[in-house]
Scaffold this active site. Sequence first.
Site, PDB file in Angstrom:
ATOM      1  N   SER A  86       8.890   4.458  -7.009  1.00 26.65           N
ATOM      2  CA  SER A  86       7.462   3.949  -7.147  1.00 26.65           C
ATOM      3  C   SER A  86       7.017   4.794  -8.424  1.00 26.65           C
ATOM      4  O   SER A  86       7.643   5.702  -8.767  1.00 26.65           O
ATOM      5  CB  SER A  86       6.427   4.552  -6.026  1.00 26.65           C
ATOM      6  OG  SER A  86       5.236   4.627  -6.186  1.00 26.65           O
ATOM      7  N   TYR A 105       4.813  10.880   0.477  1.00 24.20           N
ATOM      8  CA  TYR A 105       5.220   9.662  -0.174  1.00 24.20           C
ATOM      9  C   TYR A 105       5.932   9.877  -1.448  1.00 24.20           C
ATOM     10  O   TYR A 105       6.831   9.551  -1.972  1.00 24.20           O
ATOM     11  CB  TYR A 105       4.198   8.622  -0.007  1.00 24.20           C
ATOM     12  CG  TYR A 105       4.635   7.258  -0.605  1.00 24.20           C
ATOM     13  CD1 TYR A 105       5.509   6.426   0.072  1.00 24.20           C
ATOM     14  CD2 TYR A 105       4.431   7.034  -1.929  1.00 24.20           C
ATOM     15  CE1 TYR A 105       5.838   5.252  -0.585  1.00 24.20           C
ATOM     16  CE2 TYR A 105       4.595   5.731  -2.354  1.00 24.20           C
ATOM     17  CZ  TYR A 105       5.261   4.695  -2.015  1.00 24.20           C
ATOM     18  OH  TYR A 105       5.782   3.437  -2.140  1.00 24.20           O
TER      19      TYR A 105
HETATM   20  P1  NAP Z   1       5.893  -3.971   2.819  1.00 23.14           P
HETATM   21  O1  NAP Z   1       5.126  -5.381   2.412  1.00 23.14           O
HETATM   22  O2  NAP Z   1       4.951  -3.040   3.798  1.00 23.14           O
HETATM   23  O3  NAP Z   1       7.290  -4.176   3.238  1.00 23.14           O
HETATM   24  C1  NAP Z   1       7.930  -3.055   3.716  1.00 23.14           C
HETATM   25  C2  NAP Z   1       9.391  -3.645   4.185  1.00 23.14           C
HETATM   26  O4  NAP Z   1      10.123  -2.611   4.833  1.00 23.14           O
HETATM   27  C3  NAP Z   1       9.145  -4.768   5.332  1.00 23.14           C
HETATM   28  O5  NAP Z   1      10.222  -5.756   5.219  1.00 23.14           O
HETATM   29  C4  NAP Z   1       9.407  -4.031   6.643  1.00 23.14           C
HETATM   30  O6  NAP Z   1      10.002  -4.804   7.624  1.00 23.14           O
HETATM   31  C5  NAP Z   1      10.635  -2.864   5.980  1.00 23.14           C
HETATM   32  N1  NAP Z   1      10.590  -1.609   6.844  1.00 23.14           N
HETATM   33  C6  NAP Z   1       9.641  -0.788   7.155  1.00 23.14           C
HETATM   34  N2  NAP Z   1      10.151   0.240   7.990  1.00 23.14           N
HETATM   35  C7  NAP Z   1      11.407  -0.299   8.177  1.00 23.14           C
HETATM   36  C8  NAP Z   1      12.439   0.238   9.345  1.00 23.14           C
HETATM   37  N3  NAP Z   1      12.239   1.427   9.985  1.00 23.14           N
HETATM   38  N4  NAP Z   1      13.590  -0.130   9.379  1.00 23.14           N
HETATM   39  C9  NAP Z   1      13.740  -1.351   8.541  1.00 23.14           C
HETATM   40  N5  NAP Z   1      13.006  -1.954   7.845  1.00 23.14           N
HETATM   41  C10 NAP Z   1      11.782  -1.333   7.549  1.00 23.14           C
HETATM   42  O7  NAP Z   1       5.998  -3.042   1.244  1.00 23.14           O
HETATM   43  P2  NAP Z   1       6.338  -3.328   0.028  1.00 23.14           P
HETATM   44  O8  NAP Z   1       5.136  -3.107  -0.798  1.00 23.14           O
HETATM   45  O9  NAP Z   1       6.988  -4.648   0.057  1.00 23.14           O
HETATM   46  O10 NAP Z   1       7.466  -2.342  -0.080  1.00 23.14           O
HETATM   47  C11 NAP Z   1       8.841  -2.498  -0.754  1.00 23.14           C
HETATM   48  C12 NAP Z   1       8.950  -1.299  -1.417  1.00 23.14           C
HETATM   49  O11 NAP Z   1       8.212  -1.182  -2.709  1.00 23.14           O
HETATM   50  C13 NAP Z   1       8.938   0.066  -0.648  1.00 23.14           C
HETATM   51  O12 NAP Z   1       9.994   0.903  -1.110  1.00 23.14           O
HETATM   52  C14 NAP Z   1       7.711   0.594  -1.466  1.00 23.14           C
HETATM   53  O13 NAP Z   1       7.633   2.112  -1.153  1.00 23.14           O
HETATM   54  C15 NAP Z   1       7.887   0.015  -2.602  1.00 23.14           C
HETATM   55  N6  NAP Z   1       6.562   0.210  -3.509  1.00 23.14           N
HETATM   56  C16 NAP Z   1       5.352  -0.569  -3.221  1.00 23.14           C
HETATM   57  C17 NAP Z   1       4.386  -0.568  -4.088  1.00 23.14           C
HETATM   58  C18 NAP Z   1       3.008  -1.368  -3.504  1.00 23.14           C
HETATM   59  O14 NAP Z   1       1.974  -1.042  -4.334  1.00 23.14           O
HETATM   60  N7  NAP Z   1       3.396  -2.265  -2.674  1.00 23.14           N
HETATM   61  C19 NAP Z   1       4.273   0.210  -5.143  1.00 23.14           C
HETATM   62  C20 NAP Z   1       5.503   1.010  -5.361  1.00 23.14           C
HETATM   63  C21 NAP Z   1       6.349   0.808  -4.737  1.00 23.14           C
HETATM   64  P3  NAP Z   1       9.717  -4.649   9.240  1.00 23.14           P
HETATM   65  O15 NAP Z   1       8.389  -3.934   9.423  1.00 23.14           O
HETATM   66  O16 NAP Z   1      10.066  -5.868   9.671  1.00 23.14           O
HETATM   67  O17 NAP Z   1      10.795  -3.790   9.535  1.00 23.14           O
END
Ligand code: NAP
Length: 266
Positions: free
Chosen positions: A143, A156
């Site tokens: 991130s 985070y």
């Molecule tokens: P999201 O929509 O909340 O998706 C998160 C995913 O992680 C979900 O599929 C969730 O699935 C899974 N997950 C969470 N806890 C888990 C656990 N204990 N075991 C297995 N799976 C788990 O978030 P996202 O934005 O797509 O995030 C994806 C990545 O991008 C993350 O690493 C996040 O830090 C990074 N990121 C996001 C942003 C942003 O603004 N969105 C910015 C920078 C970086 P389940 O709930 O089904 O387990």
Amino acid sequence: MSDIQNLGTAVITGASAGLGRVFADRLARRGHNLLLIARRDDLLEEAAKKLSSLYGVTVNTWAADLSKPSELQATADKLSADSSISMLVNNAGVSTLAPVGSTRAAEAANMIAVNISALTALTIAVLPGFKARDTGTILNIGSVLGFAGLPISSIYSGTKGYVYLFTRGLQEEVSGTNVRVQLVAPAATATDIWELSGVPLSNLDAATVMTAENCVDAALRGMDLGEAVTMPSSNEVGLLSQFDELRVKLLVAAQRGKPADRYAAA
Ligand code: NAP
């Protein structure tokens, strides 16, 4: 069909929602077979059905809570035993955005478990096979907050700072091989993570938020371009190389074996 088999299996953690769901679509479209991992197996199954019928690839699912050591170990064992795996997208991530003083210890532990421990363990699981076969790609989703600790993002940001340095070091480790390791450092992207973090997307300036589709497409374009670090929304690529140069300069400047002059006893 033979091309599809040659691309091997892409493992995507956090494939039930957000960026992971889009990675699954794009990698299936490219012809990868998939192994989708997350806790919500109903969502994984739904995605698997859709993607296998759309793209004619094999999509398997594996429901696991990667924050639980036993489920993480079972997942790592599964991955290390599967020589068809050619790509690991360490995408699962969680975020609680709050001052350290008002973050529950369990929430901090969950971020560390999913963002750091799971990413590390699953990398360790696939790396020996990738090295032995001299092929394979690891995408670690960090991130932009890995470059900055804000008052509400200390934990985070700390986890994503780990992803940054872990990935940069791993790139050095595999240099000279055909194993590829890429860090993706997105800025604000429209997914559920914001609502779950306690800061709804509506709190952000909409102009600073990109779509999950644009973020993943840029990440994969960065992969195709051979980038070590991909910042999907930043035009300032020069800043990254300056940052890297300064990191190394700081390290070198510290190799003196004695206290810096300003700490000399009066
Ligand atoms: P999201 O929509 O909340 O998706 C998160 C995913 O992680 C979900 O599929 C969730 O699935 C899974 N997950 C969470 N806890 C888990 C656990 N204990 N075991 C297995 N799976 C788990 O978030 P996202 O934005 O797509 O995030 C994806 C990545 O991008 C993350 O690493 C996040 O830090 C990074 N990121 C996001 C942003 C942003 O603004 N969105 C910015 C920078 C970086 P389940 O709930 O089904 O387990």
